[in-house]
Every structure is written in C-alpha cells, then in structure tokens.
Design a protein around this motif. Structure first.
Motif, PDB file in Angstrom:
ATOM      1  N   ARG A   1     -21.676 -23.021 -37.695  1.00 19.11           N
ATOM      2  CA  ARG A   1     -22.933 -22.760 -38.411  1.00 19.11           C
ATOM      3  C   ARG A   1     -24.080 -22.589 -37.433  1.00 19.11           C
ATOM      4  O   ARG A   1     -24.948 -21.728 -37.608  1.00 19.11           O
ATOM      5  CB  ARG A   1     -23.211 -23.905 -39.371  1.00 19.11           C
ATOM      6  CG  ARG A   1     -24.447 -23.710 -40.227  1.00 19.11           C
ATOM      7  CD  ARG A   1     -24.664 -24.871 -41.167  1.00 19.11           C
ATOM      8  NE  ARG A   1     -23.534 -25.025 -42.074  1.00 19.11           N
ATOM      9  CZ  ARG A   1     -23.458 -26.002 -42.973  1.00 19.11           C
ATOM     10  NH1 ARG A   1     -24.426 -26.907 -43.060  1.00 19.11           N
ATOM     11  NH2 ARG A   1     -22.410 -26.078 -43.772  1.00 19.11           N
TER      12      ARG A   1
ATOM     13  N   LEU B   1     -26.596 -22.386 -50.357  1.00 17.40           N
ATOM     14  CA  LEU B   1     -26.312 -23.809 -50.132  1.00 17.40           C
ATOM     15  C   LEU B   1     -25.833 -24.465 -51.427  1.00 17.40           C
ATOM     16  O   LEU B   1     -24.905 -25.285 -51.419  1.00 17.40           O
ATOM     17  CB  LEU B   1     -27.566 -24.514 -49.606  1.00 17.40           C
ATOM     18  CG  LEU B   1     -28.028 -24.111 -48.207  1.00 17.40           C
ATOM     19  CD1 LEU B   1     -29.339 -24.793 -47.859  1.00 17.40           C
ATOM     20  CD2 LEU B   1     -26.966 -24.461 -47.161  1.00 17.40           C
ATOM     21  N   GLY B   2     -26.461 -24.091 -52.542  1.00 17.59           N
ATOM     22  CA  GLY B   2     -26.022 -24.616 -53.828  1.00 17.59           C
ATOM     23  C   GLY B   2     -24.614 -24.187 -54.167  1.00 17.59           C
ATOM     24  O   GLY B   2     -23.819 -24.968 -54.713  1.00 17.59           O
ATOM     25  N   GLU B   3     -24.275 -22.943 -53.824  1.00 18.34           N
ATOM     26  CA  GLU B   3     -22.929 -22.430 -54.094  1.00 18.34           C
ATOM     27  C   GLU B   3     -21.877 -23.223 -53.321  1.00 18.34           C
ATOM     28  O   GLU B   3     -20.837 -23.602 -53.871  1.00 18.34           O
ATOM     29  CB  GLU B   3     -22.874 -20.953 -53.711  1.00 18.34           C
ATOM     30  CG  GLU B   3     -21.554 -20.276 -54.027  1.00 18.34           C
ATOM     31  CD  GLU B   3     -21.582 -18.802 -53.689  1.00 18.34           C
ATOM     32  OE1 GLU B   3     -20.889 -18.033 -54.366  1.00 18.34           O
ATOM     33  OE2 GLU B   3     -22.309 -18.415 -52.737  1.00 18.34           O
ATOM     34  N   LYS B   4     -22.148 -23.492 -52.060  1.00 19.54           N
ATOM     35  CA  LYS B   4     -21.175 -24.230 -51.240  1.00 19.54           C
ATOM     36  C   LYS B   4     -21.051 -25.681 -51.687  1.00 19.54           C
ATOM     37  O   LYS B   4     -19.977 -26.276 -51.588  1.00 19.54           O
ATOM     38  CB  LYS B   4     -21.590 -24.166 -49.765  1.00 19.54           C
ATOM     39  CG  LYS B   4     -21.438 -22.777 -49.173  1.00 19.54           C
ATOM     40  CD  LYS B   4     -21.833 -22.741 -47.708  1.00 19.54           C
ATOM     41  CE  LYS B   4     -21.664 -21.330 -47.139  1.00 19.54           C
ATOM     42  NZ  LYS B   4     -22.060 -21.269 -45.715  1.00 19.54           N
ATOM     43  N   ARG B   5     -22.140 -26.236 -52.198  1.00 20.16           N
ATOM     44  CA  ARG B   5     -22.087 -27.626 -52.652  1.00 20.16           C
ATOM     45  C   ARG B   5     -21.393 -27.743 -54.010  1.00 20.16           C
ATOM     46  O   ARG B   5     -20.586 -28.649 -54.223  1.00 20.16           O
ATOM     47  CB  ARG B   5     -23.506 -28.202 -52.733  1.00 20.16           C
ATOM     48  CG  ARG B   5     -23.572 -29.654 -53.197  1.00 20.16           C
ATOM     49  CD  ARG B   5     -24.985 -30.183 -53.115  1.00 20.16           C
ATOM     50  NE  ARG B   5     -25.426 -30.295 -51.750  1.00 20.16           N
ATOM     51  CZ  ARG B   5     -25.226 -31.354 -50.976  1.00 20.16           C
ATOM     52  NH1 ARG B   5     -24.559 -32.407 -51.453  1.00 20.16           N
ATOM     53  NH2 ARG B   5     -25.678 -31.396 -49.744  1.00 20.16           N
ATOM     54  N   LEU B   6     -21.688 -26.823 -54.915  1.00 21.51           N
ATOM     55  CA  LEU B   6     -21.130 -26.900 -56.263  1.00 21.51           C
ATOM     56  C   LEU B   6     -19.667 -26.471 -56.319  1.00 21.51           C
ATOM     57  O   LEU B   6     -18.880 -27.020 -57.095  1.00 21.51           O
ATOM     58  CB  LEU B   6     -21.948 -26.024 -57.218  1.00 21.51           C
ATOM     59  CG  LEU B   6     -23.356 -26.500 -57.556  1.00 21.51           C
ATOM     60  CD1 LEU B   6     -24.109 -25.428 -58.343  1.00 21.51           C
ATOM     61  CD2 LEU B   6     -23.319 -27.802 -58.351  1.00 21.51           C
TER      62      LEU B   6
ATOM     63  N   HIS C   1     -17.375 -26.140 -53.583  1.00 23.45           N
ATOM     64  CA  HIS C   1     -16.718 -26.327 -52.282  1.00 23.45           C
ATOM     65  C   HIS C   1     -15.205 -26.179 -52.400  1.00 23.45           C
ATOM     66  O   HIS C   1     -14.538 -25.697 -51.485  1.00 23.45           O
ATOM     67  CB  HIS C   1     -17.073 -27.698 -51.701  1.00 23.45           C
ATOM     68  CG  HIS C   1     -16.790 -28.838 -52.635  1.00 23.45           C
ATOM     69  ND1 HIS C   1     -15.573 -29.469 -52.688  1.00 23.45           N
ATOM     70  CD2 HIS C   1     -17.578 -29.448 -53.567  1.00 23.45           C
ATOM     71  CE1 HIS C   1     -15.602 -30.422 -53.603  1.00 23.45           C
ATOM     72  NE2 HIS C   1     -16.813 -30.436 -54.161  1.00 23.45           N
ATOM     73  N   TRP C   2     -14.646 -26.587 -53.533  1.00 25.10           N
ATOM     74  CA  TRP C   2     -13.208 -26.460 -53.754  1.00 25.10           C
ATOM     75  C   TRP C   2     -12.770 -25.001 -53.792  1.00 25.10           C
ATOM     76  O   TRP C   2     -11.675 -24.652 -53.357  1.00 25.10           O
ATOM     77  CB  TRP C   2     -12.820 -27.134 -55.070  1.00 25.10           C
ATOM     78  CG  TRP C   2     -13.687 -26.743 -56.226  1.00 25.10           C
ATOM     79  CD1 TRP C   2     -14.820 -27.360 -56.652  1.00 25.10           C
ATOM     80  CD2 TRP C   2     -13.505 -25.611 -57.096  1.00 25.10           C
ATOM     81  NE1 TRP C   2     -15.355 -26.706 -57.740  1.00 25.10           N
ATOM     82  CE2 TRP C   2     -14.569 -25.631 -58.047  1.00 25.10           C
ATOM     83  CE3 TRP C   2     -12.553 -24.609 -57.179  1.00 25.10           C
ATOM     84  CZ2 TRP C   2     -14.690 -24.665 -59.035  1.00 25.10           C
ATOM     85  CZ3 TRP C   2     -12.679 -23.645 -58.172  1.00 25.10           C
ATOM     86  CH2 TRP C   2     -13.732 -23.682 -59.077  1.00 25.10           C
TER      87      TRP C   2
END
Length: 257
Positions: A3, A243-248, A250-251
């Motif tokens: 990153r 960032l929200g996409e990766k947090r929500l 992540h699976w």
C-alpha cells in the motif's frame, strides 16, 4: 506492491504533473492571466478553503445535490435491479426501454429538465440520479448472476420462501457488486453535479463558481482553483468508498485472490 508503494507512486505522479504545469506556466507560452502557474492555482485553491461563501454556499450546494442524487439513484436502481434479475418476464419487457434511455447523455436533458423543474436543486438532483442509476442498476444485475444456484436450491429444499432466499443468499452475494456500482456512480454523479452547474449558469455550486469566473477578466486562476476543488472532492469520495468497500466486503477480496 505494498500500500505504501502504491501511495508513493501516486504521489510521484501528482508531483510530476504539478511540476510540469508549473514549468509551462513559468515559460510564459501564454499570458499568466490565461494560464497561471500551478503554484498560484494551488495557493488560490487553499485560499478558497477560508472563503465562507465558497465553502458554505458553493461547495455545500454541489455536495448536497450529489448526495441527494446518489441516494435517489440507489433507491431506484437497486430494487429495479433485483426485480429485473429475479423476474425474467419483467426484464424482457423493460429491456428495450432501458437500452433506449441508457445512451441518452444527462447533459442533453438539461434544457428539458430545467424547463419542467426550474434551474434549482430539483434539476440537478434529477439529472444526477438519471446518470447514476445505470451503473448501480447494471452492477446489481451482474451481482445477481454471480449468486450460487446451489445456495438458492439448498434454501428452497429446506422450505425457505423467495423473500428469505433473497435476504439470505441473493443479497449477500450481490452486495459487493452493488457497492462497486455505487462507487462508480459516485464519480459520474459528481461530474454531472459540477457540469450541470456550469452549463445551466444558474444557482449555486462549484460549477457555478467556475462558470462565473470563466467570463471574468483574469478569472483563469479561479476557474482552475475551482477545478482543483472539484477533483479533490471526487478523490476524497472515491477513497472513502474504496476503504469502506474493503472493510465491508473483505471476504469478497480474499475469495477473489
């Protein structure tokens, strides 16, 4: 690539671009009033951060129209996508209308929508929602196609009804695709918000600020500073949504590796 590595490369790209624009501005290939150096544009953009009218009137108007338009697009597109994706007869009946409406540019509708709704928030919200509906709608349809048929059949075998299957299997599988559609639509919506303000020439907003500055003598610095703010707003929105996409989901990212 880590990153940090991606961030450093992105920062280098920005600095190189700013440096090139600064050099072109200092080369006096055009009048400084028409093409000011990047340093003066950035200084003016920073100065606008302390301008009460710009932040609490112009910027607020654009962000408000963007937010309401995006919310309306999601409220319309997701249920329609679920309906089209789960009821084949409805999908077939609506396909011709969808394919007719989708290629129509939103900016081409400005005169008609302005005539009906006036040149205010309602016009901007309508055009933003119209443009943002399509990415969300089609990503919802793509997400429905990715649902595991075995999962639906298993739930059916255990006696679950259509609504329970939708809630337990269909929506969780389609959610990452829907979110991606929202993220893509957010950029389109911001373009429409600013573009509509520029082309309509009425009301408040960043686009109106840019349009007004473009007809003033020596207004190029304000035009470019307003453009920097529009681009910065788009960047912030995209980063927050990513960032929200990766947090929500992540699976979902782990499964895709």
């Amino acid at each position: 690539m880590t990153r940090l590595g991606r961030f450093v490369r992105g920062l280098i790209g920005v600095l190189v671009t700013v440096g090139a624009l600064e050099a072109l501005g200092r080369a006096h290939l055009a009048s400084e009033e028409d093409f000011p150096p990047a340093s003066k544009v950035l200084a003016r953009a920073a100065e606008l951060a302390g301008d009460h009218d710009f932040v609490f009137v112009q910027l607020k108007a654009t962000f408000e129209a963007w937010g309401v338009g995006m919310l309306l697009a999601i409220v319309i597109a997701v249920p329609l996508g679920l309906l089209f994706g789960t009821v084949p007869y409805v999908n077939t009946a609506a396909r011709a209308l969808v394919e007719f409406l989708r290629p129509i540019p939103s900016v081409a509708l400005i005169p008609l929508v302005g005539l009906i709704l006036g040149a205010g928030l309602e016009m901007k919200v309508t055009l933003i929602a119209y443009a943002a509906v399509w990415p969300v709608l089609f990503n919802t349809l793509y997400g429905l196609r990715d649902v595991d048929p075995l999962a639906k059949e298993t739930l059916r075998a255990f006696g679950f009804g259509p609504l329970a299957i939708l809630r337990r299997a269909v929506l969780p599988a389609a959610a990452p695709f829907i979110y991606t559609g929202v993220r893509l639509a957010s950029s389109i919506a911001l373009i429409l918000a600013v573009g509509t303000e520029v082309l309509s020439g009425f009301g408040d907003g960043i686009g109106n600020f840019i349009g007004s500055a473009s007809i003033e003598i020596g207004g190029a610095k304000d035009v470019l500073a307003g453009t920097v703010w529009a681009g910065g707003l788009g960047l912030v929105v995209n980063v927050v949504l990513m960032l929200g996409e990766k947090r929500l989901f992540h699976w979902h990212f782990r499964e895709g590796r």
